[in-house]
Design a protein around this motif. Sequence first.
Motif, short mmCIF file in Angstrom:
data_model
loop_
_atom_site.label_atom_id
_atom_site.label_comp_id
_atom_site.label_asym_id
_atom_site.label_seq_id
_atom_site.Cartn_x
_atom_site.Cartn_y
_atom_site.Cartn_z
N ALA A 148 0.85 -1.18 0.13
CA ALA A 148 0.05 -0.01 0.25
C ALA A 148 0.64 1.59 0.08
O ALA A 148 0.42 2.11 -1.00
N THR B 245 2.25 2.23 -3.30
CA THR B 245 1.57 2.18 -4.22
C THR B 245 1.06 4.04 -4.28
O THR B 245 0.67 4.71 -5.12
N ILE B 246 0.57 4.41 -3.02
CA ILE B 246 0.81 5.99 -2.15
C ILE B 246 1.58 6.33 -3.17
O ILE B 246 1.57 8.06 -3.47
N ASN C 42 1.02 7.20 -5.91
CA ASN C 42 0.36 7.91 -7.23
C ASN C 42 0.56 9.17 -6.63
O ASN C 42 0.09 10.15 -7.06
N ILE D 253 -4.37 12.61 3.49
CA ILE D 253 -2.98 11.51 3.12
C ILE D 253 -2.81 11.83 4.00
O ILE D 253 -1.79 10.99 5.04
N PHE E 174 -0.73 1.42 6.69
CA PHE E 174 -1.56 2.13 5.45
C PHE E 174 -1.69 1.89 4.01
O PHE E 174 -2.58 2.56 3.83
N LYS E 175 -2.15 0.41 4.56
CA LYS E 175 -3.83 -0.08 4.04
C LYS E 175 -4.72 0.01 4.43
O LYS E 175 -5.61 0.48 3.54
N GLN F 192 -4.67 3.74 2.70
CA GLN F 192 -5.28 3.36 1.26
C GLN F 192 -7.40 2.94 0.89
O GLN F 192 -7.09 3.74 0.73
N THR F 193 -7.68 2.16 1.81
CA THR F 193 -8.80 2.13 2.02
C THR F 193 -9.37 3.32 2.14
O THR F 193 -10.63 3.42 1.54
N LYS G 54 -8.53 6.42 2.08
CA LYS G 54 -8.75 7.38 1.25
C LYS G 54 -9.81 6.89 -0.06
O LYS G 54 -10.32 7.48 -0.94
N ARG G 55 -9.51 6.01 -0.54
CA ARG G 55 -10.23 5.07 -1.77
C ARG G 55 -12.01 5.00 -1.53
O ARG G 55 -12.51 5.79 -2.35
#
Length: 141
Positions: free
Chosen positions: A13, A16-17, A20, A54, A65-66, A69-70, A72-73
């Motif tokens: 995660a 990926t963050i 992005n 974030i 972090f996971k 990420q969840t 924020k999605r």
Amino acid sequence: ELFSESRAADSEALVTISRNMDRPGKLFFVCFLLPIILDGIFHKLAPKVFGPNIFAMFQRQDIGFKQIQTKKRLDRALQLACIGSALTAVAWGAGVAINWISRLTGKSRGVISAGMATVIITGVILRKIIPDSKAKGSQAA
């Protein structure tokens, strides 16, 4: 090894963050700046529904972090739903107003739409041309 397995989702995660956040050109605005702006606006409007941006989420020790990420999605999906609903309501309201004025005046919807667009454009132009009286008064003081 046990630690690595338990933190694998957080590591993925975080990568990926991070990716992005580091996009070139227009993607930088869409993937980084715009979400931060939207997070600030929506968090102020409904802090119990929308999380902070974030970077503020990174400061929290109680979530990984996971989870960030969840969250924020989910926030992004809710933000898009809110913005889409608001734009739909505005478009529907404009359509109702155009139909009502058209029936009231006997003019076509095209003429009414063009007239409304002209008034809006003229207002925007005049607002840019004519100085703001508050700003002018504060400069004189």
